[in-house]
Design an enzyme around this catalytic site. Structure first.
Site, PDB file in Angstrom:
ATOM      1  N   ASN A  68     -25.253   6.447 -38.818  1.00 55.98           N
ATOM      2  CA  ASN A  68     -26.430   5.609 -38.567  1.00 55.98           C
ATOM      3  C   ASN A  68     -26.045   4.137 -38.477  1.00 55.98           C
ATOM      4  OD1 ASN A  68     -27.970   7.878 -38.639  1.00 55.98           O
ATOM      5  ND2 ASN A  68     -29.290   7.250 -40.337  1.00 55.98           N
ATOM      6  N   ASN A 100     -25.672  -2.159 -43.578  1.00 58.36           N
ATOM      7  CA  ASN A 100     -25.358  -2.779 -42.288  1.00 58.36           C
ATOM      8  C   ASN A 100     -26.425  -3.796 -41.921  1.00 58.36           C
ATOM      9  OD1 ASN A 100     -26.842   0.002 -41.464  1.00 58.36           O
ATOM     10  ND2 ASN A 100     -27.345  -1.565 -39.940  1.00 58.36           N
ATOM     11  N   SER A 137     -37.023  10.896 -35.415  1.00 57.96           N
ATOM     12  CA  SER A 137     -35.906  10.259 -34.725  1.00 57.96           C
ATOM     13  C   SER A 137     -36.414   9.325 -33.636  1.00 57.96           C
ATOM     14  CB  SER A 137     -34.996  11.333 -34.105  1.00 57.96           C
ATOM     15  OG  SER A 137     -33.965  10.745 -33.348  1.00 57.96           O
ATOM     16  N   GLY A 150     -26.726  10.004 -32.864  1.00 55.88           N
ATOM     17  CA  GLY A 150     -27.895  10.703 -33.349  1.00 55.88           C
ATOM     18  C   GLY A 150     -28.653  11.394 -32.232  1.00 55.88           C
ATOM     19  N   LEU A 154     -32.096  15.053 -37.915  1.00 59.31           N
ATOM     20  CA  LEU A 154     -31.831  15.832 -39.116  1.00 59.31           C
ATOM     21  C   LEU A 154     -30.846  15.140 -40.062  1.00 59.31           C
ATOM     22  CD1 LEU A 154     -31.359  19.363 -37.479  1.00 59.31           C
ATOM     23  CD2 LEU A 154     -33.399  18.518 -38.650  1.00 59.31           C
ATOM     24  N   GLY A 155     -29.843  14.467 -39.509  1.00 63.50           N
ATOM     25  CA  GLY A 155     -28.672  14.054 -40.266  1.00 63.50           C
ATOM     26  C   GLY A 155     -28.914  13.383 -41.595  1.00 63.50           C
ATOM     27  N   VAL A 156     -29.470  12.145 -41.589  1.00 61.59           N
ATOM     28  CA  VAL A 156     -29.570  11.393 -42.825  1.00 61.59           C
ATOM     29  C   VAL A 156     -30.575  12.030 -43.780  1.00 61.59           C
ATOM     30  CG1 VAL A 156     -31.401   9.781 -42.129  1.00 61.59           C
ATOM     31  CG2 VAL A 156     -29.596   9.023 -43.705  1.00 61.59           C
ATOM     32  N   LYS A 157     -31.536  12.777 -43.241  1.00 63.05           N
ATOM     33  CA  LYS A 157     -32.474  13.487 -44.113  1.00 63.05           C
ATOM     34  C   LYS A 157     -31.762  14.558 -44.931  1.00 63.05           C
ATOM     35  CE  LYS A 157     -34.413  12.682 -40.559  1.00 63.05           C
ATOM     36  NZ  LYS A 157     -34.264  11.632 -39.533  1.00 63.05           N
ATOM     37  N   TYR A 803      45.266  22.773 -41.162  1.00 63.57           N
ATOM     38  CA  TYR A 803      46.165  21.625 -41.287  1.00 63.57           C
ATOM     39  C   TYR A 803      45.719  20.601 -42.327  1.00 63.57           C
ATOM     40  CZ  TYR A 803      47.488  23.566 -36.770  1.00 63.57           C
ATOM     41  OH  TYR A 803      47.864  24.421 -35.767  1.00 63.57           O
TER      42      TYR A 803
END
Length: 1132
Positions: A68, A100, A137, A150, A154-157, A803
């Site tokens: 994100n 950020n 989103s 993204g 779904l990701g950060v949730k 030798y």
């Protein structure tokens, strides 16, 4: 009415509970598993692959929040508030913060659809919607350009759901508001949003979460290393946009893509390309052949572990153009063409792309599925790559392989031949009925060499029976094929190579085999010249290897033969092995004579331990079939048969043992070897033993692989390989004062230790152990007399073993103390399992070798530094402290520099000095070469430099021990463009550890710590042994003195007395009995021993023994070690 206790069969889950119960569907498994991941060290100095134990979900919830922040770089680009920094911080308790700046999420309820609660639409703040509700989103509008990672909302949730606490903080300078909301209990509870006024002029978004460690497992150092890798990825991606990235308050020093790729420690050539519109950048590097080196790639700031379309967009045109140049017509190679498989394993791609509306394989986004991308490879790039030395070498070696494989129709030609039972195969004796209607009843005996053939000829008149009733005898039914040469591992060979191996073709022709034939039917079996095969191998590890190679051949090409379909073959299995004993014990009691045969060393040792060993017992060792007398063959021929059976895991185990691509599995297999974990007992009283192929691989064939590694890998304790240890043992046995020829010593060692791998190997070993030039030995263990090779060609210029001479140097007994010899463990061949040197030779002389599944490369270190460290370790140990060994490699006589270059790697530099310029020409002197670069090799390199106009002239004034090249050039020369550097690795320090297991040590300190712990134990063992020995010697000496006095004082009467009377007197007077329970040490004394001077000597000896006992009693093992070190130091 009865109530039902049945559970509901169907149920529904809330979104949150669905993620918690089935996380692998969306975010990845929460179960920790071992897998290969990229990790970064604390200093962000190197990226390396490592086996780690981690749950995928724990990594992904970190990556989702981080992604994100990266996405915001793209959203903020070109705006009035560009992203300037991303900060990541991980606390000791696991709390993770990602911050950020740049464009912010507006603190407003006006820009979203809200959510539905109890059927009603409710307005919510943007932050609450984005971070607290699944499927929310800003990426659903596919009509706009989207260059973020993204997509699905779904990701950060998922991070929120899989966290015990999750807080989001947002500052919106435009609206002068600050937003704070925290969720707990896996996003099921929230304190509600808190919106306050803010005067901050800089907006930001900050996420703080604490993972649900009970579900995901705790953070480990490896997991933090993975996080660093992902943060480093962000720093690399953000560098082009001027964004600073911090990890735990430390700014990462990545300024461009090349800074990032250098962290992979690429040792060969590389080149970078940027797409004209800036949408993609690639670095292409030449690497050593390794099919597991996957591309390193990114899409829109997201690491794509498995590559995808953006990687293909570079690799396809690159390899197409490269092959078109490499495959240009050539007089040497004519119409031969390289293919993709010939070149792709040697190149690694680092790709960074920006893509509109990327489509990934799943929520974890490991692979880019679309859009299809095509990038441009300029012709000048391909031209440069084709001029790389590595590519030129690859081209030559690949075409040579094609030349060898040109004739691929040999197998077809062989199969087209008519069945000929009496084929012309050298030394092959066919069965008289082979190839007839009775061929299925015939057996082909496969053995090693002509002496083994003689054994088989002597035995077939005795015959073999698998049922105990139907015994087949004689040449009518038995054919004999002696193998002449090395049997090929066909699993890794192409058809051409296989058919050119005469050992394989002899077997094919003798059997009448047809490649591609299905032998599962009775009709196809009848087409063979023989219905069965018996292998008669030598009774050693090499014999087991022959069995394995033959089994591998049939399993790989004719696996249907293992299934008996012909009724008669049920009583005579297709493939079996005849075993002969390795040891025979002949008991010689007063009455009768018994012979006991052993088929394994373990059974023999067990017998020795469980039975009282008598001096009249005779032992005979069978080193091979040739050691059996003709008259003894009928006694043992066919008396122990092993039948090989196919099993469900046979294919998997055959691949593990013989297939090149299974190298990693083979390593683990060898590491886990336990000689005591056996289910197959060759010494079972049964005559016929059944053995599954899998059991054969894991319990029998593995012994060959371990023995091969013993020849190739050193031992931790003595630093010696098997052949080196045999040489030291042989030299001590020789015990001559004069020099001995290398050829003589090699022959003596081979005879004394039953060395089976050729005297030439021993000659080479002896020569290398005596060499003194730079890079050979820091401490030569043999004293050279003659030309043993120089740094001119790395020792290849040594004279013939006939030798040149060697001798035992004075330092040898200072390193390998004779006092330790009685307490060492010894092999059946006579030499120690390992010696116990006073100092760790493994670190001082290093070691290089290649065995089955393993190789090793151990650098050399300074003996003086090692000795100082040992003293420190011993002293600190007695004070309860721990010493850490930290040294860099060192080579005796080397005058260049050696510097650390990342984890597990050093660089050795030659010496280049710039002299005064003359007539516009630069003048240089090369006075040292890097480690393992020899004088003659550098001279050849200078010839090439002259042809390429890098240098103008090169005059060689080098001598045998010194380097001196005078070079002139129109260009400025450097260490780099003259290639006056070489890499020294500590990343492959593989050896046998103190328990006899193969172990890879990561650091010098790891080796030294283990050596010290084991060596100190050996000193204590020596101390106890010496006390026991000295006390016994004291007891005997004191008894002798008393005995002399008693005889002279006539307390004991021995003249004209019967033995029984004398014995009874000694018993009554409590004299010490020897180990045999006798008094021979007294009664066998010479009468001259009763003279006064001899009595005085005995009294003096007793005093000395008491002093020695006192010394060993009052001296601990550490002090003993220090004493030996001090005695050794003057010889270093």
């Amino acid at each position: 009415m009865a109530t039902s206790n049945h559970k509901k069969q169907y149920t529904t889950l809330s979104d949150i509970d669905h993620v918690l119960l089935r996380p692998e569907v969306i975010i990845g498994s929460t179960v920790p598993m071992e897998q290969t991941e990229y990790v970064v060290d604390e200093n962000f100095s190197e990226i390396l692959e490592k086996q780690v134990f981690v749950s995928e979900a724990l990594i992904r919830i970190f990556v989702e929040v981080l992604a994100n922040a990266v996405d915001n770089i793209h959203r903020s680009k070109g705006s009035s508030t560009p992203c300037k920094s991303i900060k990541i911080k991980i606390e000791d308790d696991g709390t993770t913060m990602i911050h950020n700046d740049g464009q912010v999420i507006k603190i407003s309820k006006e820009e979203n659809d809200g959510i539905e609660i109890n059927g009603k639409k409710c307005s919510v703040y943007n932050h609450e919607l984005v971070f607290g509700h699944l499927r929310s989103s800003s990426n659903y509008d596919d009509t706009v350009v989207r260059q973020t990672s993204g997509k699905n909302g779904l990701g950060v949730k998922c991070t929120n759901i899989l966290s015990k606490s999750f807080k989001v903080i947002g500052v919106d300078p435009e609206n002068k508001k600050k937003f704070v909301q925290e969720w707990t209990n896996n996003m099921k509870e929230t304190s509600g949003p808190k919106v306050t006024t803010s005067s901050s002029k800089t907006g930001y978004t900050e996420v703080i979460y604490c993972p649900d460690f009970e579900r995901l497992g705790n953070f480990s150092s490896d997991i933090i290393g993975i996080f660093r890798k992902h943060v480093l990825d962000v720093a690399m991606l953000a560098s082009s946009e001027g964004v600073s990235v911090y990890f735990n308050d430390k700014k990462l020093p990545i300024k461009k893509f090349s800074d990032y790729t250098k962290l992979f420690k690429l040792e060969k050539e590389s080149i970078s390309i940027t797409e004209e519109d800036g949408s993609s950048e690639v670095t292409i590097a030449f690497v050593e052949r390794d099919g597991k080196k996957k591309p390193i790639s990114f899409v829109n700031g997201l690491f794509t572990k498995h590559g995808g379309q953006h990687v293909d967009g570079w690799t396809k045109p690159f390899f197409a153009n490269l092959l078109s140049v490499l495959n240009k017509p050539s007089k040497t190679y004519k119409d031969l063409k390289l293919s993709l498989k010939d070149v792709t394993p040697y190149f690694r791609f680092f790709v960074k792309s920006t893509v509109d509306k990327p489509q990934f394989d799943c929520q974890n986004k490991n692979m880019l599925k679309s859009p299809c991308l095509k990038y441009t490879i300029p012709d000048k790039i391909i031209t440069k790559v084709c001029k790389w030395t590595s590519v030129q070498e690859l081209k030559q070696s690949s075409f040579e392989k094609l030349l060898k494989g040109k004739d691929n129709n040999i197998i077809k030609t062989l199969n087209d031949k008519k069945r000929r039972p009496k084929v012309s195969v050298k030394e092959y004796d066919p069965a008289n009925k082979a190839g007839t209607t009775l061929s299925e009843k015939c057996t082909l005996i496969v053995c090693e060499g002509l002496s083994a053939k003689t054994y088989a000829v002597a035995g077939i008149s005795t015959g073999i029976s698998f049922t105990g009733t139907d015994t087949k005898k004689g040449r009518d039914w038995f054919g004999i094929l002696p193998l002449r040469g090395k049997f090929l591992n066909v699993r890794n060979a192409n058809n051409d190579k296989m058919i050119k191996n005469t050992v394989v073709t002899d077997l094919v022709n003798a059997m009448g085999l047809t490649f591609g034939m299905d032998y599962s039917t009775q009709k196809s079996r009848k087409s063979l010249n023989y219905g069965s095969i018996i292998i008669i191998p030598d009774p050693d590890e090499d014999g087991i290897h022959i069995e394995g190679l033959v089994l591998n051949f049939f399993h790989h090409h004719f696996s249907s033969l293992f299934n008996p379909v012909v009724p008669n073959l049920k009583d005579f299995p297709f493939i079996s092995s005849m075993k002969i004993p390795i040891i025979k014990v002949i008991e010689k009691p007063l009455k009768g004579r018994r012979e006991i045969e052993f088929f394994t060393h373990e059974a023999f040792h067990k017998f020795k331990n469980e039975n009282k060993w008598h001096k009249n017992h005779e032992i005979k060792y069978f080193k091979g079939l040739g050691t059996t007398k003709h008259e003894d063959v009928p006694k043992i021929f066919g008396k122990k048969m092993v039948v090989f059976n196919i099993d469900d895991n046979a294919h998997e185990n055959m691949e593990k043992a013989f297939k090149d691509e299974e190298a990693d599995e083979r390593k683990e297999w060898l590491k886990q070897y336990n000689p005591n974990a056996r289910t197959f007992d060759l010494d079972s009283p049964n005559k016929i033993l059944q053995l599954n192929i899998s059991t054969f691989i894991n319990e029998e064939l593995i012994k060959f692989s371990i023995e091969d590694c013993k020849r190739s890998l050193p031992h931790l304790i003595d630093g010696l390989k098997e052949s080196q240890r045999k040489v030291i043992f042989g030299l001590k046995q020789w015990n001559g004062k004069n020099n001995i020829k290398v050829a003589q010593l090699g022959a003596f060692v081979a005879q004394k230790t039953d060395y089976k791998h050729g005297e030439q190997n021993l000659f080479d070993t002896i020569i290398k152990m005596a060499q003194t030039f730079v890079g050979a030995n820091n401490i030569p263990l043999l004293e050279e007399d003659g030309q043993f090779g120089t740094r001119l060609s790395g020792g290849k210029d040594a004279a013939s073993p006939r030798y040149i001479f060697v001798n035992q140097p004075p330092i040898l007994n200072k390193i390998f103390r004779p006092e330790d010899d009685p307490i060492l463990n010894y092999t059946l061949d006579g030499e120690p399992v390992f010696y116990a040197p006073v100092i760790p030779l493994i670190c001082i002389n290093g070691s290089v070798g290649v065995g089955t599944g393993f190789s090793c490369n151990i650098p050399m270190f300074n003996p003086s530094e090692i000795i100082d460290g040992l003293k420190q370790w011993i002293n600190m140990r007695e004070q309860g402290e721990k010493y850490v060994f930290k040294y860099k490699p060192w080579y005796k006589g080397f005058t260049g520099k050696i510097e650390k270059n990342g984890s597990g790697r050093y660089i050795s530099y030659g010496t280049l000095s710039n002299e005064a310029s003359n007539n516009g020409m630069y003048q240089y002197t090369v006075s040292e070469l890097p480690i393992n670069m020899w004088t003659d090799k550098f001279k050849e390199m200078c010839d090439q430099y002259r042809e390429s106009n890098l240098i103008k002239t090169c005059d060689n004034y080098s001598e045998v021990t010194t380097v001196n090249f005078k070079i002139s050039s129109e260009h400025e020369l450097t260490i780099e463009n003259l290639k006056l550097r070489s890499y020294i690795h500590t990343s492959n320090m593989v050896m046998f550890d103190h328990e006899g297991k193969i172990h890879k040590y990561e650091t010098l300190n790891g080796i030294m710590q283990r050596f010290c712990k084991e060596r100190i134990k050996i000193y204590e063992k020596r101390r106890q042994y010496m006390l026991q020995k000295l006390n016994k010697s004291l007891t005997i000496s004191e008894n002798k003195k008393r005995f002399m006095e008693d005889v002279m004082n006539q307390k004991i009467k021995i003249l004209l007395q019967e033995d029984e009377v004398v014995h009874q007197q000694l018993l009554d007077m409590n004299y010490y009995k020897d180990d045999e329970g006798e008094f021979d040490y007294l009664l066998n004394m010479n009468i001259g021993g009763f003279r006064k001077k001899n009595v005085d000597k005995l009294i003096s000896k007793i005093d000395d023994l008491k002093k020695d006992i006192m010394w060993y009693t009052n001296t601990n093992e550490g002090q003993m070690w220090l004493k030996d070190i001090l005695e050794l130091e003057p010889f270093i």
